[in-house]
Structure formats: structure tokens, C-alpha cells
Design an enzyme around this catalytic site. Structure first.
Site, PDB file in Angstrom:
ATOM      1  N   THR A   1      -3.299 -15.546  -5.598  1.00  0.00           N
ATOM      2  CA  THR A   1      -2.019 -14.840  -5.583  1.00  0.00           C
ATOM      3  C   THR A   1      -0.855 -15.797  -5.317  1.00  0.00           C
ATOM      4  O   THR A   1      -1.044 -16.982  -5.122  1.00  0.00           O
ATOM      5  CB  THR A   1      -2.021 -13.750  -4.498  1.00  0.00           C
ATOM      6  OG1 THR A   1      -2.174 -14.377  -3.220  1.00  0.00           O
ATOM      7  CG2 THR A   1      -3.162 -12.780  -4.706  1.00  0.00           C
TER       8      THR A   1
ATOM      9  N   GLU B   1      -2.215 -13.953  -9.854  1.00  0.00           N
ATOM     10  CA  GLU B   1      -1.482 -12.703  -9.628  1.00  0.00           C
ATOM     11  C   GLU B   1      -0.179 -13.050  -8.922  1.00  0.00           C
ATOM     12  O   GLU B   1      -0.076 -14.082  -8.258  1.00  0.00           O
ATOM     13  CB  GLU B   1      -2.265 -11.725  -8.747  1.00  0.00           C
ATOM     14  CG  GLU B   1      -3.550 -11.218  -9.330  1.00  0.00           C
ATOM     15  CD  GLU B   1      -4.269 -10.246  -8.397  1.00  0.00           C
ATOM     16  OE1 GLU B   1      -3.684  -9.901  -7.330  1.00  0.00           O
ATOM     17  OE2 GLU B   1      -5.391  -9.841  -8.711  1.00  0.00           O
TER      18      GLU B   1
ATOM     19  N   GLU C   1      -9.496  -8.966  -0.739  1.00  0.00           N
ATOM     20  CA  GLU C   1      -9.489 -10.424  -0.744  1.00  0.00           C
ATOM     21  C   GLU C   1     -10.594 -10.995   0.135  1.00  0.00           C
ATOM     22  O   GLU C   1     -10.981 -10.397   1.147  1.00  0.00           O
ATOM     23  CB  GLU C   1      -8.128 -10.933  -0.264  1.00  0.00           C
ATOM     24  CG  GLU C   1      -6.983 -10.522  -1.173  1.00  0.00           C
ATOM     25  CD  GLU C   1      -5.603 -10.741  -0.582  1.00  0.00           C
ATOM     26  OE1 GLU C   1      -4.648 -10.891  -1.364  1.00  0.00           O
ATOM     27  OE2 GLU C   1      -5.487 -10.770   0.659  1.00  0.00           O
TER      28      GLU C   1
ATOM     29  N   ASP D   1       0.841  -1.195   0.000  1.00  0.00           N
ATOM     30  CA  ASP D   1       0.000   0.000   0.000  1.00  0.00           C
ATOM     31  C   ASP D   1       0.877   1.246   0.000  1.00  0.00           C
ATOM     32  O   ASP D   1       1.661   1.470   0.919  1.00  0.00           O
ATOM     33  CB  ASP D   1      -0.910   0.020   1.227  1.00  0.00           C
ATOM     34  CG  ASP D   1      -2.069  -0.960   1.106  1.00  0.00           C
ATOM     35  OD1 ASP D   1      -2.208  -1.558   0.031  1.00  0.00           O
ATOM     36  OD2 ASP D   1      -2.829  -1.110   2.078  1.00  0.00           O
TER      37      ASP D   1
ATOM     38  N   LEU E   1       4.047 -10.278  -4.738  1.00  0.00           N
ATOM     39  CA  LEU E   1       5.014  -9.205  -4.502  1.00  0.00           C
ATOM     40  C   LEU E   1       5.613  -8.769  -5.830  1.00  0.00           C
ATOM     41  O   LEU E   1       5.672  -9.561  -6.777  1.00  0.00           O
ATOM     42  CB  LEU E   1       6.125  -9.695  -3.566  1.00  0.00           C
ATOM     43  CG  LEU E   1       5.689 -10.152  -2.168  1.00  0.00           C
ATOM     44  CD1 LEU E   1       6.865 -10.785  -1.431  1.00  0.00           C
ATOM     45  CD2 LEU E   1       5.108  -8.990  -1.372  1.00  0.00           C
TER      46      LEU E   1
END
Length: 548
Positions: free
Chosen positions: A423, A461, A262, A178, A464
Site C-alpha cells: 500500500t 494499492e 494485512e 472502515d 487513502l
């Protein structure tokens, strides 16, 4: 050669940047004078910015560039809607979290324009955009301001890029990656301040304000509306505003279900140092509404004594499983009748939450056959090698060594025709700290098998930011597992567009990666890597632009 021309050279399509000075009446003059200067381009981390100045001069050079591109690096440019039959997996790229500012204008508009052109030239299918609830419906209920998003989506359309629009009903700030702060709508936080139990709560009374607690999904606690009604109204307003782009430009709606968008509980919040990797996290079921639900479930199960609260012997956020009575390997409470009851209830609450939001999402967009709906599930890979899988349990995924926690999620999603977005597909087991028994590859494999059994589409996805070849190769491998039946992901979204992506070596690696994903096959050597070595005598123009 300018950065824009270099990008075109690498990707096979000369990148032409048009500004207001480029006109049909004076193309020669415009070609000499057209220039775009972007400073800064994207803020990479807190307190650190990089300047990227892109000068576009002599547009006539594109004919020369077209003749100089290695044939193997030319990226196919055919357009297709996500989910259509193709050889490979379409690649999308996440936009910066602050692509639209709190004043409802686009952030770094000129830089965004050049960057989208670059992505298109590389063969990228489209972009992913967070549509923030706390920005659009910021001040008053049902008062929506889509101005900045209108600009961004029209820009994507202009460049021929598809869009995955994320209905971001969570706050931005406090989680991994973020880079800005976008709170929940002001009128929502006002209600939470009046009733703190609208926020997720741990056993120590610590409140989490990232997302309204699912325990009040059906209660009219937000100015007379339920949270689910608020989410539904928001999606309807989005559909009505952008109906002309749905199915053509906007091809996917990812529905936010919790922190970081999520489907999970906020069990491992980084804000204020509450949690640090690889802590096990903490259960989030101690607000009065969750306790009320737990009490009812315990009475229905014939054990009212189980309904007083969640486990209080499950350690703290940064504990290790063996340091707790609840998660320890031998005799842990997770494997007791009480533990099975509690974990079943806790995970079912999360599944019910998903059902409640997907029902209106499906009805809102069902008239657009080329628009898919997706839900994101977190890749919680640490302590995966233990019996209890504590971090997954605290997040709401009832997944242990003897129980599959992802099949129920997949089965819930398939009932609504929803894509399962997962992810951490870039990670390899041996790269992770082994003392924490991390196993991302095994976790991804489990999810692949669960989605295959449930017959739900799987998208991926990276968790990181990664630019290295080994991570990109791992994504290519995970996107098309070898089952012999052509199984592959329906899409992959790359995290995220930032200055590092456009550094020369990273960009070349990325272009080669996109090509591999689209072709649906692995090459023994990345042609982009070969291009790097064959041009090492040339100055790295991206680095020059960055001032290095």
C-alpha cells in the site's frame, strides 16, 4: 446528456444501461422509458450520504456519442488475464466494504450495476471484493451462505470484469476507511468471550478483536477446529461454490492475514481513539499463548530471563520514539541483544503465521493455473526516517535503518508463488508531516528492491482515497520504476469506488489514469484534463445529478 452517456463519452464507450423494460420486441419504446434511479448510491462517510440519480434515456444516442469522442480518450477494450504480458499495469477498483449486506443480499444493486458498467467503459480490468468470514459463516461452523456474493460475482462476469476476491478473516470496523461494521462470526466471538487470550493483547491488558491471535493458529480453540483449519475450510468452500468462475472471472485470491486483511499485528487500532497518527503503536504479544511461545524461545536462546513478557519500556500507542527507552535513537533497547532477540521472535511469529495460511491456500487453488494468490503488506511510512522505525516494529516488520524487514517477507511469499501487495504507493514524501519523519516514497522503493531481489511479483494499492492528478501520477510512476529491464507491478488496485469517484472532474482524471497505466507510459499532459477545459461551458452533469 445523462450521466451514463457522459461516462461513455469520456471513456470512449457509450454506456448502455439495460433494465427489465428493455426488450428485443420493443426497443424503441424501451429506449424512451428505460431509467434507473439510484438514491442513495454509496454512503461516503458516517452521517453523510450523497444522492446520485442516473437517468438513462434515448439509448439511440450512442451512435452520436461514438462520433463525438476525442480519439486519444478512447480506452482500449481488449481483455486479458491478470499477469499476462501487456504494455502496462491492469487497474482494479475496490468495491464498497458493504457491497453484500448481513442479510446476504447485494447492497444498492441497481447502483452497483450502473457503476460496474462505468468501470468497464473506463478500461478498468476488474474489481476487488471483500468476502467476509463474519458474513458468510456468520451463525454456525461450516454453514456458508454465499448468496449475495453469487449475485455480485455474476454481475462482474456479465460486464466482463475480472475479480480479486479477498478472504477477509478480520472484522470490519475500527480502522482507517472502515464505513460499516462486520464482526467476526458469532460462534468465533463466543469462544473469544470464553477465553480472552484468543485475542491480541497489549501490555495493559487491552484486547483487540479484529482478528484471532496468531498465537493460537494451531490450537483447536474454535469449536474443535484450529483457526488455520477454519480459514482453510472457508477457502475450500469458496472454491467449490465458485469453481465455474475461477480463472476466468476470479483471477486472484487475496488471503487475509490480520487486521485490515494485512499481514501484521493490530498495533495501531483507531477504534475508540486508542491510536492516532503518527503514534508508534504498541506490541501485541501479552496474551498467555504469545507469552508461552516467547518463554520457549528465550529458554532455547539460553536467556530464560527474556521470556517473561514483551518490552514494557516501549511507550504507549501515541508516544514518539525519543520519548521511550526502547525506541530512542541512542542506547535504545531495540538495538540491544535483548531487543534483537525479541524483535526476531516477534517478526518470525508473523512470518510463520503467513506460512501456515499460505500452505492450504496454495493447495486449495493450485488446480487453477490462472488464479493468483496474494498477500497484503501495510505501508507504515511514519517515523521511517528514524533509526528504529518504531511503528513498523510494533506491527511486526523488523525493519530498521540497518536491517531490511521486507526481504524476509518477500522470500516467504515467493516460496508459495504469492504476490506481494503493498500500500501507500500514491504518497509523496513532501506531502506528509515532516515532523513525523514520514517517507512513503523511500519505503516503496525499499519494498520494490526487496521484491526484485526475491523475484516475487509486486502489486500496489493506494492507502487513502485520492482523486487528484498528483497522486495518480505518483501511482503511474511507482507502478513502473525505471530499472531499465521493464520491471513493473503486476496489478494496481484503486481504493475505492464511492460517490466522489463519479464526480465529473474526478472521473475524467481517473479515466486518464487508467489509460496511462494500461499503456505503460507517462504522457506529458493528461488528455482527460484537456477534455475538462474544452468542455467547461457544458453543465457538469454529474454534479447536477448529485443535486449541486
Amino acid at each position: 446528456m445523462s450521466l451514463a452517456h457522459q461516462i461513455g463519452f469520456i471513456s470512449g464507450t457509450p454506456l448502455e444501461v439495460r433494465t427489465e423494460s428493455v426488450t428485443r420486441e420493443a426497443p424503441a419504446k424501451a429506449a424512451k422509458t428505460a431509467a434507473v434511479s439510484i438514491s442513495p448510491l454509496w454512503r461516503r462517510t458516517a452521517g453523510e450520504a450523497r444522492n446520485l440519480r442516473i437517468s438513462v434515456q434515448n439509448l439511440a444516442a450512442k451512435a452520436v456519442l461514438r462520433g463525438g469522442i476525442p480519439a486519444d480518450l478512447a480506452v482500449e477494450r481488449e481483455d486479458h488475464k491478470m499477469g499476462s504480458r501487456s504494455r502496462g499495469v491492469p487497474v482494479f477498483v475496490m468495491m464498497p466494504l458493504d457491497s453484500v449486506k448481513m442479510d446476504h443480499t447485494m447492497n444498492r444493486k441497481k447502483a452497483m450495476n450502473v457503476s460496474l458498467q462505468a468501470l468497464k467503459s473506463a478500461g478498468v480490468e476488474g474489481i476487488m471484493v471483500d468476502v467476509w468470514w463474519g458474513l458468510v459463516e456468520k451463525d454456525s461452523p461450516r454453514e456458508y451462505n454465499w448468496a449475495g456474493y453469487s449475485e455480485l460475482l455474476e454481475m462482474a462476469k456479465k460486464h466482463g470484469l475480472k475479480v480479486q476476491a479477498v478472504m477477509s478473516f478480520h472484522q470490519c470496523g475500527g480502522n482507517v476507511g472502515d464505513s460499516c461494521n462486520i464482526p467476526l462470526p458469532r460462534w468465533v466471538t463466543e469462544e473469544i468471550n470464553k477465553d480472552q487470550d484468543l485475542a491480541y493483547t497489549d501490555q495493559w491488558g487491552r484486547r483487540n478483536y479484529e482478528y484471532v491471535s496468531l498465537s493460537v493458529d494451531t490450537l483447536p480453540v474454535l469449536k474443535g477446529r484450529t483457526p488455520v483449519q477454519c480459514y482453510s475450510d472457508f477457502m475450500v468452500a469458496f472454491r467449490d461454490e465458485f469453481h465455474h468462475l475461477l480463472g476466468e472471472t476470479i483471477v486472484e485470491i487475496q488471503v487475509g492475514m490480520g487486521p485490515a486483511g494485512e499481514l501484521r499485528y493490530p498495533s495501531y487500532p483507531e477504534q475508540n481513539g486508542t491510536w492516532k497518527f503518527p503514534g508508534i503503536g504498541a506490541f501485541q504479544c501479552f496474551d498467555k499463548y504469545m507469552v508461552r511461545s516467547l518463554k520457549g524461545a528465550a529458554e532455547a536462546a539460553g536467556h530464560p530471563e527474556w521470556g517473561h513478557s514483551g518490552p514494557t519500556d516501549a511507550g504507549e500507542y501515541n508516544s514518539w520514539p525519543e520519548d521511550t527507552n526502547f525506541f530512542r535513537r541512542e542506547g535504545g533497547g531495540w538495538n540491544s541483544p535483548y531487543g534483537e532477540f525479541f524483535l526476531s521472535w516477534y517478526s518470525q511469529m508473523l512470518l510463520d503465521h503467513g506460512e501456515r495460511i499460505l500452505q492450504p491456500a496454495k493447495s486449495t487453488f493450485e488446480g487453477y493455473k490462472d488464479v493468483k494468490i496474494s498477500v497484503k503488506v501495510a505501508g507504515i511510512h511514519w517515523h521511517y526516517g528514524t533509526r528504529a522505525h518504531a511503528p513498523e516494529l510494533t506491527a511486526g516488520y523488523y525493519n530498521t535503518r540497518s536491517r531490511d524487514g521486507y526481504l524476509p517477507i518477500a522470500q516467504m511469499l515467493v516460496r508459495h508463488g504469492t504476490i506481494f501487495n503493498f500500500t501507500c504507493v500514491e504518497m509523496r514524501d513532501h506531502e506528509q508531516p515532516q515532523h513525523a519523519q514520514c517517507a512513503p516514497e523511500k519505503l516503496v522503493k525499499q519494498v520494490v528492491l526487496a521484491t526484485r531481489e526475491a523475484r516475487v511479483p509486486l502489486a500496489g494499492e493506494n492507502a487513502l482515497p485520492r482523486f487528484d492528478g498528483s497522486a495518480l501520477e505518483q501511482i503511474v510512476k511507482a507502478a513502473a520504476p525505471k530499472f531499465g529491464d521493464g520491471t513493473k507491478m503486476c496489478a494496481f488496485t484503486y481504493l475505492r469506488m464511492n460517490p466522489e469517484l463519479f464526480q465529473a472532474r474526478n472521473w475524467i482524471q481517473f479515466v486518464g489514469f487508467v489509460k496511462k497505466m494500461k499503456e505503460g507510459e507517462q504522457r506529458r499532459e493528461c488528455e482527460a484534463e484537456h477534455f475538462v477545459h474544452s468542455n467547461e461551458s457544458n453543465p457538469p452533469l454529474v454534479q447536477e445529478a448529485l443535486g449541486h
